[in-house]
Design a protein around this motif. Structure first.
Motif, short mmCIF file in Angstrom:
data_model
loop_
_atom_site.label_atom_id
_atom_site.label_comp_id
_atom_site.label_asym_id
_atom_site.label_seq_id
_atom_site.Cartn_x
_atom_site.Cartn_y
_atom_site.Cartn_z
N THR A 192 104.22 59.64 28.81
CA THR A 192 103.15 59.77 29.78
C THR A 192 102.25 58.56 29.74
OG1 THR A 192 101.85 60.90 28.12
CG2 THR A 192 103.04 62.28 29.73
N ILE A 193 101.62 58.41 30.87
CA ILE A 193 100.68 57.28 30.95
C ILE A 193 99.43 57.63 30.18
CG2 ILE A 193 99.31 55.85 32.51
CD1 ILE A 193 101.43 56.61 34.68
N LYS A 194 99.04 56.70 29.40
CA LYS A 194 97.91 57.01 28.52
C LYS A 194 96.66 56.27 28.91
CE LYS A 194 100.79 58.42 24.72
NZ LYS A 194 102.11 57.86 24.99
N ARG A 195 95.58 56.90 28.53
CA ARG A 195 94.29 56.25 28.81
C ARG A 195 93.98 55.15 27.80
NH1 ARG A 195 89.35 60.30 29.43
NH2 ARG A 195 88.18 58.40 28.90
N MET A 196 93.30 54.16 28.29
CA MET A 196 93.01 53.04 27.40
C MET A 196 91.61 53.09 26.79
SD MET A 196 93.27 49.03 28.25
CE MET A 196 94.73 48.28 27.65
N GLU A 208 95.10 59.78 24.55
CA GLU A 208 95.15 60.88 25.52
C GLU A 208 95.90 60.43 26.73
OE1 GLU A 208 91.21 62.19 26.63
OE2 GLU A 208 90.58 62.02 24.52
N PRO A 209 96.54 61.35 27.35
CA PRO A 209 97.19 61.01 28.61
C PRO A 209 96.12 60.66 29.63
CG PRO A 209 97.61 63.31 28.02
CD PRO A 209 96.74 62.79 26.97
N SER A 210 96.52 59.76 30.46
CA SER A 210 95.57 59.28 31.46
C SER A 210 95.18 60.38 32.44
CB SER A 210 96.20 58.09 32.22
OG SER A 210 95.45 57.73 33.29
N PRO A 211 93.91 60.45 32.79
CA PRO A 211 93.54 61.43 33.81
C PRO A 211 94.08 61.03 35.17
CG PRO A 211 91.69 59.99 33.26
CD PRO A 211 92.79 59.66 32.33
N ILE A 212 93.94 61.89 36.03
CA ILE A 212 94.54 61.66 37.33
C ILE A 212 93.75 60.59 38.05
CG2 ILE A 212 95.03 62.71 39.60
CD1 ILE A 212 95.20 65.40 37.87
N GLN A 213 94.50 59.62 38.51
CA GLN A 213 93.94 58.49 39.25
C GLN A 213 94.72 58.28 40.51
OE1 GLN A 213 91.41 56.41 38.15
NE2 GLN A 213 91.12 57.67 36.29
N GLU A 214 94.16 57.42 41.31
CA GLU A 214 94.89 57.09 42.56
C GLU A 214 96.14 56.30 42.23
OE1 GLU A 214 94.00 54.67 46.63
OE2 GLU A 214 92.25 55.36 45.44
N GLU A 215 95.97 55.38 41.36
CA GLU A 215 97.14 54.63 40.92
C GLU A 215 96.98 54.24 39.45
OE1 GLU A 215 97.59 50.51 42.36
OE2 GLU A 215 95.71 50.76 43.51
N TYR A 216 98.07 53.84 38.84
CA TYR A 216 98.10 53.50 37.43
C TYR A 216 98.80 52.20 37.23
CZ TYR A 216 97.29 58.59 37.47
OH TYR A 216 96.81 59.81 37.76
N ALA A 217 98.52 51.66 36.11
CA ALA A 217 99.25 50.41 35.77
C ALA A 217 99.68 50.49 34.30
CB ALA A 217 98.35 49.21 36.00
N PRO A 218 100.63 51.33 34.06
CA PRO A 218 101.08 51.46 32.65
C PRO A 218 101.93 50.29 32.23
CG PRO A 218 102.42 52.83 34.10
CD PRO A 218 101.42 52.22 34.98
N VAL A 219 101.79 49.92 30.98
CA VAL A 219 102.57 48.80 30.42
C VAL A 219 103.96 49.29 30.15
CG1 VAL A 219 102.79 47.22 28.50
CG2 VAL A 219 100.54 47.76 29.40
N ILE A 220 104.94 48.58 30.64
CA ILE A 220 106.29 49.01 30.37
C ILE A 220 107.00 48.07 29.41
CG2 ILE A 220 106.65 50.43 32.42
CD1 ILE A 220 107.97 47.97 33.72
N PHE A 221 106.72 46.81 29.54
CA PHE A 221 107.31 45.84 28.61
C PHE A 221 106.21 45.19 27.82
CE2 PHE A 221 110.10 45.12 32.49
CZ PHE A 221 111.03 46.10 32.15
N ALA A 222 106.48 44.99 26.61
CA ALA A 222 105.51 44.23 25.79
C ALA A 222 106.21 43.49 24.67
CB ALA A 222 104.46 45.18 25.19
N GLN A 223 105.64 42.34 24.40
CA GLN A 223 106.18 41.56 23.26
C GLN A 223 105.97 42.39 22.01
OE1 GLN A 223 104.62 37.62 23.32
NE2 GLN A 223 105.84 36.98 21.52
N ASP A 224 106.75 42.10 21.00
CA ASP A 224 106.64 42.90 19.79
C ASP A 224 105.24 42.87 19.19
OD1 ASP A 224 109.09 43.88 19.93
OD2 ASP A 224 110.00 42.49 18.46
N THR A 225 104.63 41.67 19.31
CA THR A 225 103.31 41.54 18.69
C THR A 225 102.30 42.47 19.32
OG1 THR A 225 102.90 39.72 20.21
CG2 THR A 225 103.58 39.13 17.99
#
Lengths: 152, 974
Positions: free
Chosen positions: B159-163, B182-199
Motif C-alpha cells: 500500500t501507498i504509505k504516508r511520508m 501508515e498507509p496514505s490517506p485518501i488523496q486525489e493522486e499519489y506519487a509512490p516510489v516504485i524504484f529506488a537505489q539501494d542506498t
C-alpha cells in the motif's frame, strides 16, 4: 774777603737749594748767563717784569673764575701766557702748575682751575720771596765789593 | 608603488634643495635678526616633521589597503572558482538524473510490460553511481490517481504509505520503518516510489506527495518540466543535509513551450535524486589545494531573510567575505557560496616598514636640519664671539701701541737728559778725542732714540703696514752716523772700520733714510758681532759702476783688502741679482729713468762666516746659525729678515757670500730718486741736512792733503773722507813719493796723512820724514791715521821731538774736521773754545737784524737777550700785527722768530699774511714753540714757516735751524 767768600758760599748753597727744590731750572741759569757788564740788572729786571705780569694774570684769572659763566678760553690764554713766561725765566714750579692748570681749563673744571690758581699764587709768592733772598745776597756781594759768581 | 616612491624622493629632494636655497636666502636676509630666524626655523622644522608623519601614515594606509584589495581579489577568484566547479559538478549530476528520467520513460512507461523492475533499477543505479558522484541515491515515483490506487497497490503488492509521519520520526530503525508507516490517506493522486537505489531503498512505497517538501517539489517539477530542488533538509537515515532534485517524467514528448496544465496531464512519474550537499562540497574542496586557507559556506537563500545553511560551520566572522552566486538550474531556488579566509589577515609588514622607514628618514633629515641650524647658530655665536675677541684684541693692540708709545716716550725723556748733558759736556774744554767720544756718545744716544722708534716700526713691518718715506737725504751723512754708531765696538775689538762712497753716487738722494740706515745698521751689527780681527768695510757704489768694473776687477781683489786679510769675494754675492741679469740682453737696468739711482751697498767683513748648512735660512726670521750663537752674541735673529723686507720695499735685492773662517760679504741694491738735480733750488734743506760738516768744509776749502798709504783700498777710503772736507787729496805709496810731492813748488801741501802702519814700520824713516818736512817748512801739518788708542800711545813714546796728531779711525768727515780744526786752531789763537755751536751761532748771527715776535713780554726780553748775546741786532714786536707792519717790504730783517700762540693774530696767520706780502725775497720765519711735536712742524711748513725752534732757546737746535738759512758772515781763514 772773609765776608765775601762766606756770602758766595751762601749764594751757591741757596741757588743749589732753589734748583733742588725745583723753584728754578736750567733756564734760570741761562738767564743769569745773559747778564753782562752792560746790563747788570738784567735778571732782576726780567724777574720783576715776570712778577708784575704774573700778578696781573693771576688777578685776571681770578676775576674770570669768579664769573657766573667762566670763559675758560680766556683763562686758558692767560695760563698760556703765564706758562710761556714762566718757562722763559725758568720758574719750573710755576711752569708745572701751569701745565696742570691748562688741563683743567681744557676739561672746563672750575674747581680744578680755582685750586690751580691758588697754587700758582702760592708758588709765585714763594718764588718771589726766594728770588728776593737771592738778589739780596747778590746785592750784598756787590756791596762788599765782589762780583756775582759765574754760573757753571 | 616604485613609481610612487620615486616621486616621493623627488619631492623630498626638491624640498631639501628648496630649503637649502632658503637657508642661503634667509641667511642673508636676516643676518641681523637672529631671533626671528630661529623661531622661523623651529616652526619650519615642526611643520616638516608633521608633514612627514602624515605622509608616512598615508603610505601605511595606502599600502595596507592595497594588500587588502589584493586579498579580497584572491578570495573572490578562489570563491568564484569553487562556486563554478560546484555548479558544474552539480549540473553534471543533474544531467544524469535527467538522463535517468528519459531511461525510465523509455524502458518503464514506453514498454509494456515494463523492462525495469526494482531490482534492475537498483542494480543499474548502483553501477552508474560513479556518474553521479554527488547523489547519494536516486528514486522513481510514479503518478497514481486515486482511481488507480487500488489497482496499483495490488499490482505492487504494497500500500501507498504516508511520508509525513515518517518524517517526524526519522531516527527509527530500517526494518521497523515499513511496518510503522501508515498507509496514505485518501488523496486525489499519489506519487509512490516504485524504484529506488539501494542506498535509499527505504523510501519505496512512500507517497512523495505526502511529504511537504517533496510534494511541492513534485508539483513544481511537473509544471515546469525542469529539474527542481527542494530546500535543504535533513535526509532520512543519514541525517545529513541534502536537497532533492526532482524531474518529471512525461508520457509524451512535449514541446518546449507547453503550458503547465498540459505538462501536468502528461506526467507519468517523478524521478528524484538526493544530493548530499555536505559531502559534495567536501569532496569538491578536497580536490582543490587551498582548502585549508579558505572557509566555504553554502546557503540556500530562496527566503532572503532566512538563509539556510547547506554547508560549512556556522562561524560568524565579520572578516573578509566573498559571496558567489550558485545556479543549480532551478530558477525558483537561489543559492550562494560564501568564502572566508581561515586565518586572520597577516600584519601588513611591508606597509609598516615602508612608512616607518620613510618617517625615520624624514626625521633624520629633520634632525640634520636641526643640527645644521644649531651648528649655524653656534658658528654665528662663535663668529660673534670671535668678532668680540677681535675687537678686544684690536683694543689690546691699540693699548699695546699706546703702551709702547708711552714707554718709548718715557725712555726718550731720560734720553734727552742724557743727550742734553752730553751736549753740555761738549761745551766744555775737550781735546779732539774727548770731543769725538762725546759726539759718538751723543750720536749713539740719538741712535737709541731712533731705535726706540724702530721698535715701534718693527710691528709695522710684521703686519706689512710699513710705508717708506720719500725725502731727500745725504747718503754720506748716514754712512757717517752708522760708522759712528759702531766705532766704539770696533775700537774695543780692534777691528778696522771703514766706509767708502763712490764719487759717482749723488750727494743727495730721495728715499727713506731711516730705513736705509736700518738695513745698513743691521748688516753692520751682524758683521761686528762675528768679526774678531781684520776689518769691516762698507762700500756704496752705483750699480752701473759695478757692472762696468765687473769684468775688469776680478783677480785684483785677492789680497788687496783693507786689513790685508782675505775676504769673501763680494761680487759673488750679487751674481744672482735680477738687476744684473735682465731679461734678454738689454744693458742697463733702467736706462730710461735717469732720475733713478741704483745703489749697491756691500758690507764686507773678515769674521767667522756663516756655516754652509745655515746659509739657506739666513733670511728666515728668528733663525740663527746655531742656538749657542744667541747665547754668545745675543740678538733675536730678526734683523736680516727685516733687512730683506726693507730692501724689497726699496725695489732692491739682498744677497751674500760667506766662506767659513774667512768672512762674509752682504750686498744689497736699492733704488732711490736722484736728489741732486734740484739741489740748487733747495739749498737750505740740503745744508740743513749736512749741517756741521758743511760749515767745516768751508774752513778747509781749497787745501791740499797728501795721504801716504801703500794700500790702495785704504787710501781710497782716506781720500774719500778727506775730500769731503773740500780738501784736494793726493795719494802716494811711501814717504819718498810724499816728499817729492811736497817739495813740488807748484802747489802747497797743507797737510799730510800718514797711515799708522807705515809710520810704525820703521821709526827712523818716519823721523827722517818729519825732519824733511820741517826743512821744507810750508806749515804743513802731519797727521797719523791710527787704528786705535793703544797704538797712538806707543807712538808718542817712539817719536820724541815731534808728535804728530793722531786721528783715530774709523775716519769720518766730522771727526776729521774736528781734529783738523784743533790742529789748525792753534794758529787762530783761540784753541780752547770748544763751544762749537755757540761759536758758530755767533758767526751766524753777529750783526744780523732779527725780529722777535711774542706777546709775552718776559719771553720777549729773554729771547732778545739770548740773541743779543750772539751779537744779533734784535727788534721786538709784541703782536702779529706789529710784526706784519715791520715786515712789510722793503725791510732789512734777516730773520724772524715768531711765537705761534698769540692773541688777535697768531703766528701762523701772521706768517701767511707776511708771505702774501712778499713779492721777491723770502725772509726766513721760524716758529717759536714750547711743544716741539711733529704736527706743529707740519703746520709750520704749511703756512710758509721755514722751521721751528724750541722756546726757550737751545743753542744746538737754534744753530741747526738758523744755519739752514744764514751763511756765516765771517769766513774763517787760516
Amino acid at each position: 774777603m772773609d765776608l765775601l767768600s762766606q756770602l758766595r758760599g751762601q749764594i751757591a748753597d741757596f741757588s743749589a737749594f732753589l734748583h733742588r727744590e725745583g723753584f728754578v731750572d736750567d733756564q734760570f741759569t741761562q738767564l743769569q748767563k745773559l747778564r753782562d757788564e752792560s746790563s747788570p740788572g738784567f735778571v732782576v729786571e726780567v724777574v720783576s717784569l715776570f712778577f708784575e705780569d704774573c700778578e696781573k694774570l693771576v688777578n685776571n684769572m681770578a676775576k674770570a673764575l669768579e664769573q657766573q659763566i667762566v670763559d675758560f678760553k680766556q683763562v686758558d690764554s692767560h695760563v698760556h701766557q703765564l706758562k710761556g713766561s714762566s718757562s722763559s725765566i725758568g720758574a719750573a714750579r710755576i711752569h708745572n702748575v701751569c701745565i696742570a692748570f691748562k688741563t683743567c681749563c681744557e676739561d672746563q673744571n672750575r674747581n680744578g682751575c680755582v685750586r690751580c690758581l691758588q697754587q700758582v699764587n702760592h708758588e709765585c709768592i714763594q718764588l718771589k720771596n726766594n728770588l728776593q733772598t737771592l738778589f739780596n745776597l747778590e746785592q750784598q756781594i756787590i756791596a762788599a765789593g765782589g762780583s756775582i759768581p759765574a754760573k757753571q | 608603488m616604485l613609481g610612487d616612491g620615486d616621486k616621493m624622493w623627488l619631492k623630498c629632494l626638491e624640498k631639501v634643495s628648496g630649503n637649502s636655497c632658503k637657508i642661503h636666502h634667509l641667511y642673508y636676509q636676516y643676518i641681523g635678526s637672529m631671533r626671528i630666524r630661529k623661531t622661523w626655523w623651529r616652526k619650519l622644522l615642526v611643520a616638516w616633521i608633521g608633514c612627514w608623519i602624515a605622509v608616512s601614515v598615508w603610505i601605511f594606509w595606502y599600502m595596507s589597503s592595497q594588500a587588502f584589495e589584493k586579498r579580497k581579489e584572491t578570495l573572490a577568484s578562489v570563491c568564484d572558482e569553487r562556486a563554478r566547479m560546484l555548479q558544474d559538478q552539480f549540473n553534471v549530476s543533474m544531467n544524469h538524473v535527467q538522463a535517468m528520467s528519459i531511461l525510465i520513460s523509455t524502458f518503464h512507461h514506453g514498454k509494456n510490460p515494463s523492462a525495469i523492475d526494482q531490482r534492475t533499477f537498483a542494480r543499474y543505479t548502483e553501477r552508474t553511481a560513479f556518474e553521479r558522484p554527488l547523489t547519494s541515491g536516486v528514486a522513481y515515483a510514479v503518478r497514481v490517481l486515486h482511481s488507480e490506487r487500488e489497482q496499483f497497490e495490488n499490482q505492487q503488492g504494497w500500500t501507498i504509505k504516508r511520508m509525513d509521519t515518517f518524517e517526524q520520526s526519522p531516527v527509527q530503525k530500517d526494518d521497523s520503518v515499513a511496518e510503522a508507516l501508515e498507509p496514505s490517506p485518501i488523496q486525489e493522486e499519489y506519487a509512490p516510489v516504485i524504484f529506488a537505489q539501494d542506498t535509499v531503498a527505504h523510501v519505496v512505497a512512500l507517497d512523495m506527495l505526502s511529504g511537504t517538501e517533496d510534494r511541492e517539489n513534485v508539483l513544481r517539477a511537473r509544471a515546469s518540466g525542469k529539474g527542481v530542488l527542494t530546500a535543504p533538509f535533513r535526509l532520512l537515515k543519514t541525517n545529513r543535509l541534502g536537497v532533492i532534485l526532482t524531474f518529471a517524467v512525461y508520457k509524451t514528448d512535449l514541446p518546449s513551450n507547453a503550458i503547465p496544465r498540459e505538462r501536468i496531464q502528461a506526467t507519468d512519474g517523478y524521478i528524484g535524486g538526493i544530493f548530499d550537499i555536505e559531502s559534495l562540497v567536501e569532496k569538491l574542496l578536497q580536490q582543490l589545494a587551498s582548502k585549508q586557507t579558505i572557509l566555504v559556506n553554502v546557503y540556500d537563500i530562496t527566503n532572503q531573510s532566512h538563509p539556510i545553511s547547506m554547508y560549512g560551520s556556522n562561524v560568524s566572522d565579520d572578516g573578509l567575505e566573498h559571496v558567489s552566486a550558485l545556479n543549480f538550474g532551478d530558477p525558483f531556488r537561489k543559492h550562494e557560496m560564501r568564502c572566508r579566509f581561515k586565518q586572520k589577515p597577516p600584519w601588513p609588514w611591508l606597509a609598516i616598514t615602508t612608512s616607518i622607514g620613510i618617517l625615520v628618514i624624514a626625521l633624520l633629515i629633520g634632525y640634520i636640519f636641526h643640527a645644521t641650524l644649531n651648528r649655524i647658530a653656534k658658528v654665528e655665536d662663535d663668529c660673534h664671539k670671535m668678532r668680540e675677541l677681535t675687537k678686544r684684541a684690536e683694543a689690546a693692540d691699540v693699548a699695546k701701541s699706546q703702551f709702547l708709545a708711552t714707554v718709548s716716550h718715557e725712555i726718550r725723556t731720560p734720553m734727552n737728559g742724557v743727550l742734553g748733558m752730553l751736549q753740555m759736556l761738549m761745551g766744555t774744554a775737550l781735546d779732539a778725542n774727548q770731543q769725538d767720544y762725546v759726539r759718538t756718545a751723543q750720536d749713539s744716544g740719538k741712535a737709541l732714540v731712533t731705535l726706540i722708534n724702530e721698535v715701534l716700526d718693527q710691528a709695522k713691518i710684521e703686519s706689512g703696514k710699513i710705508e717708506l718715506e720719500a725725502m731727500p737725504f745725504d747718503l754720506r751723512a748716514i754712512m757717517d752716523e752708522v760708522l759712528a754708531l759702531f766705532s766704539g765696538k770696533a775700537h774695543e775689538k780692534g777691528v778696522e772700520l771703514a766706509v767708502y762712497v763712490s764719487d759717482a753716487v749723488p750727494e743727495m738722494v730721495i728715499g727713506d733714510p731711516g730705513r736705509f740706515r736700518q738695513i745698513i745698521t743691521n748688516l753692520m751689527g751682524n758683521s761686528i758681532k762675528f768679526t774678531k780681527k781684520g776689518h769691516i768695510f762698507l762700500t756704496v757704489h752705483l750699480v752701473e759702476e759695478v757692472m762696468d768694473s765687473m769684468d775688469v776687477e776680478t783677480e785684483s781683489s785677492s789680497r788687496n783688502t783693507l786689513s790685508g786679510l782675505p775676504v769673501a769675494d763680494g761680487s759673488r754675492s750679487w751674481v744672482g741679482f735680477k738687476i744684473f741679469n735682465p731679461e734678454g740682453s738689454s744693458h742697463t737696468p733702467s736706462p730710461s729713468s735717469s732720475d733713478l739711482v741704483n745703489l749697491i751697498v756691500s758690507v764686507e767683513d773678515t769674521g767667522e762666516g756663516i756655516p754652509l748648512e745655515a746659509q739657506p735660512c739666513v733670511f728666515t726670521p728668528f733663525m740663527q746659525v746655531d742656538p749657542s750663537i744667541s747665547r754668545k752674541y745675543g740678538g733675536t735673529g730678526i734683523g736680516l729678515s727685516i733687512s730683506k723686507c726693507l730692501v724689497g720695499l726699496m725695489n732692491g735685492e739682498i744677497g751674500f757670500v760667506s766662506i767659513p773662517d774667512i768672512g762674509s760679504t752682504f750686498t744689497f741694491t736699492a733704488v732711490f730718486s736722484n736728489g741732486c738735480c734740484n739741489s740748487n733750488d733747495s739749498k737750505p734743506q740740503k745744508q740743513r741736512l749736512k749741517n756741521q760738516s758743511n760749515t767745516m768744509s768751508s774752513t778747509f776749502q781749497g787745501m791740499t792733503a797728501l795721504v801716504v798709504d801703500p794700500k790702495p783700498v785704504r787710501a781710497k777710503v782716506s781720500r774719500y773722507q778727506i775730500q769731503r772736507l773740500g780738501i784736494h787729496v793726493e795719494l802716494v805709496l811711501d814717504f819718498n813719493q810724499g816728499l817729492s810731492s811736497i817739495s813740488n813748488e807748484n802747489k802747497a801741501v797743507n797737510m799730510v796723512f800718514v797711515e799708522q802702519e807705515v809710520w810704525d814700520r820703521d821709526s827712523s824713516i818716519s823721523a827722517l820724514f818729519i825732519y824733511e818736512l820741517i826743512q821744507i817748512d810750508q806749515g804743513t801739518k802731519l797727521f797719523l791715521l791710527g787704528n786705535s788708542l793703544s797704538s797712538s800711545r806707543t807712538n808718542t813714546a817712539t817719536s820724541g821731538f815731534y808728535t804728530p796728531s793722531v786721528i783715530t779711525k774709523p775716519l769720518k768727515a766730522s771727526m776729521l774736521s774736528a781734529s783738523l780744526q784743533r790742529a789748525m786752531g792753534g794758529n787762530k789763537g783761540n784753541p780752547c773754545n770748544g763751544e762749537h755751536s755757540s761759536l758758530s751761532l755767533r758767526n751766524l748771527l753777529a750783526g744780523r737784524k732779527i725780529l722777535i715776535v711774542d706777546d709775552n713780554e718776559v719771553n720777549l726780553i729773554v729771547a732778545d737777550a739770548a740773541l743779543k748775546k750772539y751779537g744779533a741786532d734784535v727788534v721786538c714786536a709784541d703782536s702779529g700785527k706789529k710784526a706784519m707792519k715791520l715786515l712789510k717790504p722793503p725791510h732789512k730783517f734777516d730773520a724772524c722768530f715768531m711765537d705761534i700762540q698769540m692773541p688777535e693774530m697768531d703766528g701762523f696767520e701772521a706768517t701767511r699774511i707776511i708771505r702774501d706780502m712778499e713779492s721777491n725775497g723770502h725772509i726766513p720765519i721760524l716758529a717759536m714753540t714750547a711743544d716741539v711735536i711733529q704736527a706743529t712742524y707740519e703746520e709750520c711748513q704749511r703756512c710758509g714757516m721755514d722751521g721751528y725752534v724750541s722756546k726757550p732757546f737751545e743753542a744746538e737746535q737754534l744753530y741747526q735751524e738758523v744755519s739752514r738759512f744764514l751763511q756765516p758772515i765771517t769766513s774763517v781763514n787760516l
